[in-house]
Design a protein around this motif. Structure first.
Motif, PDB file in Angstrom:
ATOM      1  N   TYR A 322      39.241 -34.395  48.344  1.00 13.59           N
ATOM      2  CA  TYR A 322      40.123 -34.824  49.431  1.00 13.59           C
ATOM      3  C   TYR A 322      41.517 -34.230  49.275  1.00 13.59           C
ATOM      4  N   LEU A 328      39.817 -33.988  57.273  1.00 14.50           N
ATOM      5  CA  LEU A 328      38.431 -34.423  57.136  1.00 14.50           C
ATOM      6  C   LEU A 328      37.812 -34.475  58.532  1.00 14.50           C
ATOM      7  N   THR A 340      34.381 -42.523  54.267  1.00 15.37           N
ATOM      8  CA  THR A 340      35.063 -41.230  54.130  1.00 15.37           C
ATOM      9  C   THR A 340      36.403 -41.222  54.860  1.00 15.37           C
ATOM     10  N   GLU A 343      38.921 -43.121  52.610  1.00 15.26           N
ATOM     11  CA  GLU A 343      39.282 -42.298  51.460  1.00 15.26           C
ATOM     12  C   GLU A 343      40.171 -41.129  51.878  1.00 15.26           C
ATOM     13  N   ALA A 344      39.857 -40.526  53.012  1.00 18.21           N
ATOM     14  CA  ALA A 344      40.667 -39.411  53.505  1.00 18.21           C
ATOM     15  C   ALA A 344      42.102 -39.860  53.738  1.00 18.21           C
ATOM     16  N   GLN A 345      42.283 -40.981  54.401  1.00 20.46           N
ATOM     17  CA  GLN A 345      43.637 -41.476  54.668  1.00 20.46           C
ATOM     18  C   GLN A 345      44.377 -41.773  53.364  1.00 20.46           C
ATOM     19  N   CYS A 349      44.404 -36.807  53.691  1.00 20.65           N
ATOM     20  CA  CYS A 349      43.596 -35.862  54.450  1.00 20.65           C
ATOM     21  C   CYS A 349      43.431 -36.431  55.862  1.00 20.65           C
ATOM     22  N   PRO A 351      42.012 -37.535  59.208  1.00 18.54           N
ATOM     23  CA  PRO A 351      40.644 -37.655  59.712  1.00 18.54           C
ATOM     24  C   PRO A 351      40.519 -37.308  61.193  1.00 18.54           C
TER      25      PRO A 351
END
Length: 436
Positions: A322, A328, A340, A343-345, A349, A351
């Motif tokens: 990431y 993402l 996901t 986790e990206a935030q 990353c 989304p």
């Protein structure tokens, strides 16, 4: 112990979480996280599973391997006969016809509250649920998919049968009909009747809660919304400077990236549209995919530079993926609560996803990411996704806008998805049910 400790009514509240596995599948991972989070809040939380892959002393096998296999095989055989011996749908269907006598297990007997999570494939039958309810303890059923509100499927997709009485199930093919297996199991679930009022159903997203409330089985039942917990650290990011030289890195990951639900063909088409409509922008992009893949050729026709990492294991390694990326992309046709995106935030990353499920519980459109309009038409869906990617690139290229976006994303995750906050919500729910 976190700041939520003041809400705990009993320092040694005993809770058992029942889930098929402690590691395999999304429900297993978040169930184990919930157990660990509850323990962090002073609760004596333990897990009961039929597949134990970790070494946690707080997780127990529900029975011997032989005892576990018997109901599993019995249920699969019944399904196999009912679907016309179609292997393609054998594990897309669950009936709750067979299970283990978990109401007799010491963890269930000793618990102050029982949390039922994903318990299919011969772990807990519908009759077993009734037996647990009869113990007189608070029973909380956390729904990670739609199985509680349908006859036999976990995700209804475009089928509307769950709004009525099921039957004519698409998963049964030629064996479908008004009185097929899906309708028969729907009837059994309906006959739980007044017992359902003794269960508190928890949906992990508002989208899933809405599906429950419009369903024929759960309409009128009490459905709470508590998201899945996430163990995320917020120390200083070690993000690589991916946009040095103007390069933009996109990531796309899943347990199996070419699972039809994940929408890989839509992503492939979106990258081709980017190459055609935004050639200069596409030349700056690198798409990194990660996860299992059944058909490697499905990754071979991208419209932008791409590479596949394979399976990425361990939270540290996942975090590195990431943090090495800018955007993402999620192309799923539906998701209950896609981890996901959380986790990206958390790891900076941006989304880009379809708004087709629980995504809107995580992403606020144009504030903490981009929610594209979903379409069953592949080209329309791909074009909408490509436009979302173009928007995200414009944010990445604008340093002040990107910094503000990263701050909003992290604040969103901290306030709503951290394990301590989710554990606190469950403790309040359990204590409230014990006082009823």
């Amino acid at each position: 112990m976190s700041e939520n400790k003041d809400i705990i009514a009993e320092p040694r509240l005993r809770v058992v979480i029942i889930n098929k596995s402690d590691s395999t599948g999304g429900a297993a991972v978040v169930s184990r996280r919930l157990m660990e989070s509850l323990r962090g809040e002073g609760v004596d939380a333990r897990m009961l599973v039929v597949e134990k892959l970790t070494h946690s002393p707080y997780i127990e096998l529900a029975a011997s391997p032989r005892s576990i296999k018997r109901p599993f095989l019995a249920e699969r055989l019944k399904i196999f006969m009912a679907n016309g011996f179609d292997r393609s749908t054998l594990f897309k269907i669950d009936t709750g016809s067979d299970g283990l006598p978990l109401w007799e297990h010491h963890l269930v007997k000793e618990a102050d509250a029982v949390l039922i999570n994903w318990v299919n494939q011969g772990m807990l039958s519908l009759k077993g649920v009734e037996k647990i309810i009869a113990l007189g303890k608070p029973v909380i059923w956390t729904m990670h998919d739609m199985w509680c509100m349908t006859g036999i499927c976990h995700h209804a997709g475009d089928c509307r049968g769950y709004l009525k009485k099921c039957g004519n199930c698409p998963l049964l093919g030629k064996r479908g009909g008004d009185n097929d297996l899906s309708h028969k199991i729907w009837e059994k679930k309906r006959r739980l009747g007044s017992l359902k009022e003794k269960i508190t159903f928890v949906a992990v997203s508002n989208w899933l809660a809405r599906k429950a409330k419009e369903s024929s089985l759960l309409a009128g039942e009490k459905v709470c919304v508590i998201p899945n917990p996430f163990n995320l650290s917020f120390d200083e990011c070690s993000r690589e400077k991916n946009n040095s030289g103007g390069k933009i890195r996109l990531i796309f990951g899943a347990a199996r990236v070419d699972d039809p639900i994940k929408g890989l063909p839509v992503l492939v088409e979106a990258t081709k549209l980017l190459r055609t409509d935004y050639p200069e922008l596409a030349s700056r992009m690198e798409l990194v995919t990660f996860g299992g893949v059944k058909d490697p050729s499905s990754l071979s026709d991208m419209g932008v530079e791409s590479r596949h990492l394979g399976m990425v294991k361990g939270e540290d390694e996942v975090r590195k993926v990431y943090e090495s990326a800018d955007i993402l992309v999620s192309a799923s046709s539906y998701e209950t609560l896609p981890g996901t995106l959380v986790e990206a935030q958390a790891y900076g990353c941006i989304p880009v996803s379809f708004n087709q499920g629980g995504q809107s519980d995580i992403v606020e459109h144009l504030s903490t990411g981009h929610l594209a309009h979903f379409s069953s038409d592949l080209e329309v869906a791909a074009r909408n996704l490509a436009e979302g990617i173009v928007w995200a690139v414009s944010v990445v290229d604008d340093e002040p806008a990107r910094a503000a976006m990263l701050a909003r994303m992290r604040d969103n995750v901290k306030s709503r998805f951290l394990s301590s906050a989710v554990a606190g919500a469950y403790v309040r729910l359990i204590c409230g049910r014990r006082n009823v």
